[in-house]
Design a protein around this motif. Structure first.
Motif, PDB file in Angstrom:
ATOM      1  N   TYR A 141       0.816  -1.216   0.000  1.00 47.05           N
ATOM      2  CA  TYR A 141       0.000   0.000   0.000  1.00 47.05           C
ATOM      3  C   TYR A 141       0.851   1.268   0.000  1.00 47.05           C
ATOM      4  N   LEU A 142       1.842   1.314   0.848  1.00 47.04           N
ATOM      5  CA  LEU A 142       2.645   2.539   0.955  1.00 47.04           C
ATOM      6  C   LEU A 142       3.379   2.872  -0.353  1.00 47.04           C
ATOM      7  N   PRO A 143       4.080   1.941  -0.985  1.00 47.78           N
ATOM      8  CA  PRO A 143       4.744   2.290  -2.258  1.00 47.78           C
ATOM      9  C   PRO A 143       3.744   2.649  -3.368  1.00 47.78           C
ATOM     10  N   ALA A 144       2.598   1.921  -3.433  1.00 48.65           N
ATOM     11  CA  ALA A 144       1.612   2.205  -4.474  1.00 48.65           C
ATOM     12  C   ALA A 144       0.970   3.574  -4.261  1.00 48.65           C
ATOM     13  N   LEU A 145       0.728   3.954  -3.004  1.00 48.83           N
ATOM     14  CA  LEU A 145       0.120   5.262  -2.717  1.00 48.83           C
ATOM     15  C   LEU A 145       1.068   6.398  -3.099  1.00 48.83           C
ATOM     16  N   LYS A 146       2.331   6.238  -2.822  1.00 47.60           N
ATOM     17  CA  LYS A 146       3.312   7.289  -3.164  1.00 47.60           C
ATOM     18  C   LYS A 146       3.365   7.477  -4.682  1.00 47.60           C
ATOM     19  N   THR A 147       3.357   6.357  -5.427  1.00 40.94           N
ATOM     20  CA  THR A 147       3.393   6.439  -6.886  1.00 40.94           C
ATOM     21  C   THR A 147       2.134   7.113  -7.428  1.00 40.94           C
ATOM     22  N   ALA A 148       0.974   6.748  -6.875  1.00 41.99           N
ATOM     23  CA  ALA A 148      -0.295   7.317  -7.352  1.00 41.99           C
ATOM     24  C   ALA A 148      -0.370   8.817  -7.091  1.00 41.99           C
ATOM     25  N   LEU A 149       0.079   9.288  -5.935  1.00 45.07           N
ATOM     26  CA  LEU A 149       0.004  10.717  -5.615  1.00 45.07           C
ATOM     27  C   LEU A 149       1.023  11.531  -6.409  1.00 45.07           C
ATOM     28  N   GLU A 150       2.181  10.932  -6.661  1.00 44.41           N
ATOM     29  CA  GLU A 150       3.162  11.649  -7.477  1.00 44.41           C
ATOM     30  C   GLU A 150       2.672  11.812  -8.905  1.00 44.41           C
ATOM     31  N   LEU A 154       1.874  15.696  -6.895  1.00 48.92           N
ATOM     32  CA  LEU A 154       2.462  16.033  -5.609  1.00 48.92           C
ATOM     33  C   LEU A 154       3.973  15.834  -5.660  1.00 48.92           C
ATOM     34  N   GLN A 155       4.712  16.847  -5.288  1.00 53.20           N
ATOM     35  CA  GLN A 155       6.159  16.805  -5.322  1.00 53.20           C
ATOM     36  C   GLN A 155       6.718  16.781  -3.903  1.00 53.20           C
ATOM     37  N   ASN A 156       7.880  16.128  -3.771  1.00 54.18           N
ATOM     38  CA  ASN A 156       8.554  16.046  -2.481  1.00 54.18           C
ATOM     39  C   ASN A 156       7.643  15.453  -1.409  1.00 54.18           C
ATOM     40  N   LEU A 157       6.902  14.430  -1.790  1.00 49.95           N
ATOM     41  CA  LEU A 157       5.973  13.778  -0.867  1.00 49.95           C
ATOM     42  C   LEU A 157       6.750  12.856   0.066  1.00 49.95           C
ATOM     43  N   ASP A 158       6.473  12.994   1.366  1.00 50.61           N
ATOM     44  CA  ASP A 158       7.095  12.144   2.365  1.00 50.61           C
ATOM     45  C   ASP A 158       6.010  11.267   2.991  1.00 50.61           C
ATOM     46  N   LEU A 230      -6.631  -3.257  -2.208  1.00 45.56           N
ATOM     47  CA  LEU A 230      -5.547  -2.306  -2.434  1.00 45.56           C
ATOM     48  C   LEU A 230      -5.994  -1.183  -3.353  1.00 45.56           C
ATOM     49  N   ASP A 231      -6.720  -1.506  -4.403  1.00 46.02           N
ATOM     50  CA  ASP A 231      -7.177  -0.476  -5.338  1.00 46.02           C
ATOM     51  C   ASP A 231      -8.138   0.497  -4.670  1.00 46.02           C
ATOM     52  N   LEU A 232      -9.025  -0.027  -3.813  1.00 46.38           N
ATOM     53  CA  LEU A 232      -9.956   0.868  -3.123  1.00 46.38           C
ATOM     54  C   LEU A 232      -9.234   1.805  -2.155  1.00 46.38           C
ATOM     55  N   LEU A 233      -8.218   1.298  -1.486  1.00 44.12           N
ATOM     56  CA  LEU A 233      -7.455   2.158  -0.567  1.00 44.12           C
ATOM     57  C   LEU A 233      -6.728   3.271  -1.324  1.00 44.12           C
ATOM     58  N   LEU A 234      -6.226   2.939  -2.503  1.00 41.71           N
ATOM     59  CA  LEU A 234      -5.562   3.960  -3.316  1.00 41.71           C
ATOM     60  C   LEU A 234      -6.562   4.993  -3.822  1.00 41.71           C
ATOM     61  N   LEU A 235      -7.692   4.493  -4.337  1.00 44.26           N
ATOM     62  CA  LEU A 235      -8.711   5.386  -4.879  1.00 44.26           C
ATOM     63  C   LEU A 235      -9.274   6.306  -3.792  1.00 44.26           C
TER      64      LEU A 235
END
Length: 250
Positions: A141-150, A154-158, A230-235
């Motif tokens: 979830y964490l790696p997929a969420l970072k990719t989706a928001l970038e 979103l820049q420089n997302l931590d 996983l897809d629902l959490l990202l969406l």
């Protein structure tokens, strides 16, 4: 040829050798008795032992009559019949091996038919949502969420995954829970996704804060979904931040 007449010294005819021996032979083989007794005197009417009963007499001369048991064709047929009966009663190692090979071939064919289905079932990977909670969030979830928001600009997302107090005013005394914390613009903007149980299917919450202040409201997160994936959490995260107009495209 007639036997020559013997004469004694007086010129008289001497008795023959047969006459001399006859009394002794008769006396030895024909004792005086009124009953019939067998003797060793050969009889002129006795059959020749070489020709008497040739089938059972071992002294018989010449070839024996051919019997049914000694005929080659009878012996061959008897041997064939015995061989056929023996083969029927005992099929022999060759037949046993052929039967075993046939049975093994049938079993192998049946196994080959079942093998693809079993292999396909075995190769089916478990769903990522079925993995342990910490493993699912940290590795998926964490790696997929970072990719989706970038991808949303979103820049420089931590992003971090931590177990801490609820970062909402008035709820700081609540038990610690697992949270995904996202910060960008130097920490000026922040959002939190809460998991109140170590289970993605359990209760979840969402909060956000701006200009570095503590969040004031705790919202439910994906409460209408019967099963979270996983897809629902990202969406859900993208839609909530998009509604806040924090994404670049807004």
């Amino acid at each position: 040829m007639a036997e020559p007449t013997n004469h004694n010294d007086a010129g008289e005819v001497a008795p023959s050798t047969v006459d001399q021996q006859a009394p002794d032979v008769a006396e030895e083989n024909a004792p005086s008795t009124d009953e019939a007794v067998a003797t060793d005197i050969p009889s002129a009417n006795a059959p020749d032992p070489a020709t008497a009963n040739p089938d059972v007499n071992p002294n018989a001369a010449g070839e024996k009559p051919t019997t049914e048991a000694s005929r080659p064709d009878v012996d061959t047929q008897t041997a064939v019949d015995k061989s056929a009966k023996s083969a029927k009663a005992d099929p022999g190692p060759g037949s046993t091996e052929k039967a075993a090979a046939k049975k093994a071939g049938a079993a192998k064919a049946k196994g080959d038919d079942a093998a693809p289905a079993a292999k396909a079932k075995k190769e089916k990977a478990p769903a990522v949502e079925d993995k342990p909670f910490a493993e699912f969030v940290g590795q998926h979830y964490l790696p997929a969420l970072k990719t989706a928001l970038e991808k949303q600009g979103l820049q420089n997302l931590d992003l971090s995954f931590v177990n801490q107090k609820v970062q909402v005013s008035g709820l700081t005394d609540a038990p610690d829970c697992w949270q995904i914390v996202g910060r960008w613009e130097g920490g000026r903007r922040q959002f939190n996704i809460y998991f109140f149980k170590d289970d993605i299917q359990g209760q979840r919450g969402f909060s956000f804060s701006d200009t570095g202040h503590k969040a004031s409201t705790l919202e439910p997160f994906l409460i209408d979904e019967r099963k979270v994936t996983l897809d629902l959490l990202l969406l859900g995260a993208v839609q909530r931040l998009n509604a806040q107009k924090w994404l670049v495209r807004n």
